[in-house]
Design a protein around this motif. Sequence first.
Motif, PDB file in Angstrom:
ATOM      1  N   GLY A 101      -5.807   1.986  -0.215  1.00 26.13           N
ATOM      2  CA  GLY A 101      -4.557   2.545   0.259  1.00 26.13           C
ATOM      3  C   GLY A 101      -4.174   3.796  -0.503  1.00 26.13           C
ATOM      4  N   ASP A 102      -2.879   4.108  -0.488  1.00 25.46           N
ATOM      5  CA  ASP A 102      -2.442   5.398  -1.024  1.00 25.46           C
ATOM      6  C   ASP A 102      -2.631   5.521  -2.533  1.00 25.46           C
ATOM      7  OD1 ASP A 102      -0.466   3.494  -1.444  1.00 25.46           O
ATOM      8  OD2 ASP A 102       1.194   4.903  -1.160  1.00 25.46           O
ATOM      9  N   THR A 106      -4.750   8.484  -4.216  1.00 23.93           N
ATOM     10  CA  THR A 106      -4.181   9.408  -5.197  1.00 23.93           C
ATOM     11  C   THR A 106      -5.117   9.579  -6.384  1.00 23.93           C
ATOM     12  OG1 THR A 106      -1.926   8.801  -4.556  1.00 23.93           O
ATOM     13  CG2 THR A 106      -2.220   9.814  -6.724  1.00 23.93           C
ATOM     14  N   ARG A 123      -5.643   0.436   4.457  1.00 23.48           N
ATOM     15  CA  ARG A 123      -4.242   0.336   4.855  1.00 23.48           C
ATOM     16  C   ARG A 123      -3.491   1.582   4.386  1.00 23.48           C
ATOM     17  NH1 ARG A 123      -1.957  -4.670   1.152  1.00 23.48           N
ATOM     18  NH2 ARG A 123      -2.240  -3.733  -0.910  1.00 23.48           N
ATOM     19  N   ASP A 124      -2.187   1.614   4.583  1.00 27.75           N
ATOM     20  CA  ASP A 124      -1.370   2.798   4.255  1.00 27.75           C
ATOM     21  C   ASP A 124      -1.866   4.037   4.995  1.00 27.75           C
ATOM     22  OD1 ASP A 124      -0.024   1.144   2.414  1.00 27.75           O
ATOM     23  OD2 ASP A 124      -1.371   1.730   0.778  1.00 27.75           O
ATOM     24  N   THR A 125      -2.314   3.854   6.216  1.00 28.09           N
ATOM     25  CA  THR A 125      -2.968   4.960   6.922  1.00 28.09           C
ATOM     26  C   THR A 125      -2.024   6.120   7.210  1.00 28.09           C
ATOM     27  OG1 THR A 125      -2.622   3.774   9.014  1.00 28.09           O
ATOM     28  CG2 THR A 125      -4.763   3.519   7.929  1.00 28.09           C
ATOM     29  N   HIS A 126      -0.775   5.825   7.499  1.00 24.53           N
ATOM     30  CA  HIS A 126       0.188   6.917   7.735  1.00 24.53           C
ATOM     31  C   HIS A 126       0.307   7.789   6.487  1.00 24.53           C
ATOM     32  CE1 HIS A 126       3.668   9.027   9.318  1.00 24.53           C
ATOM     33  NE2 HIS A 126       4.294   8.793   8.172  1.00 24.53           N
ATOM     34  N   THR A 127       0.425   7.146   5.332  1.00 27.73           N
ATOM     35  CA  THR A 127       0.538   7.898   4.082  1.00 27.73           C
ATOM     36  C   THR A 127      -0.751   8.637   3.766  1.00 27.73           C
ATOM     37  OG1 THR A 127       2.076   6.227   3.251  1.00 27.73           O
ATOM     38  CG2 THR A 127       1.127   7.725   1.637  1.00 27.73           C
ATOM     39  N   LEU A 128      -1.880   8.020   4.038  1.00 29.43           N
ATOM     40  CA  LEU A 128      -3.168   8.679   3.798  1.00 29.43           C
ATOM     41  C   LEU A 128      -3.272   9.963   4.612  1.00 29.43           C
ATOM     42  CD1 LEU A 128      -5.589   5.610   3.754  1.00 29.43           C
ATOM     43  CD2 LEU A 128      -4.850   6.972   1.789  1.00 29.43           C
ATOM     44  N   ALA A 142      -3.451  -4.555   6.934  1.00 34.41           N
ATOM     45  CA  ALA A 142      -2.499  -4.635   5.830  1.00 34.41           C
ATOM     46  C   ALA A 142      -2.868  -5.727   4.827  1.00 34.41           C
ATOM     47  CB  ALA A 142      -1.100  -4.886   6.364  1.00 34.41           C
TER      48      ALA A 142
END
Length: 238
Positions: A101-102, A106, A123-128, A142
């Motif tokens: 994830g994000d 990072t 997961r966290d695909t929108h943030t990725l 998730a």
Amino acid sequence: MSEHIGKTGIVVRNIPRADPALIDELQRFGVATIHEAQGRKGLLGTSIRPIQQGIVTSGSAVTVLVAPGDNWMFHVAVEQCRPGDILVVAPSSPCTDGYFGDLLATSLKAHGVRALVIDAGVRDTHTLREMGFAVWSRAISAQGTIKETLGSVNLPLVCGGQLVHPGDVVVADDDGVVIIRREEVPQVVVASRTRADLEEQKTLRLAKGELGLDIYNMRVRLAEKGLRYVDNLEELGD
């Protein structure tokens, strides 16, 4: 080296990498051209798909074998990454949990890693996508993971049905992911240049109205296969 597939508890610190200039040049050709240019090999299965659109990338593979539902080895792998690398990850048994994830993105981004290719879930695909960190994955989930079981870093593994050695070159875009053997990179670059030039010439001819039938000299072979033309249905008779 392939005899080491599936071994765990091992991290290889030093791996050979291809010429960075050639790696970057491969990026401009894209997956389809490279796949054809190198003899239609190295293409990962269609289940490995981008979570974003419009991104083309290339880099040296840092390979990571993970246990099902366990992302511990991601954190081990970050230390072995260099700028321009692409993390290639596969589980030792099928699993679609959200390994990545994000936070891991990072960390990888801070070390210059260009992308992730994973035969499992993220997961966290929108943030990725907002971060601009490119991912090609089998699944989106998730479902979280634990940190308990050893895997390996920089040993050969199978990802998306293809054998990937550490240091092989990965090219990924909207069409999928293709692997180029590190030792074959120079000749694949030359073959890709040739194919790209030919495609550009054909594009110009097609844009002027020429037919693919003539550009590709298809008419004789079509006739040999039995294709025939009639002006109307009456010519076919009963």
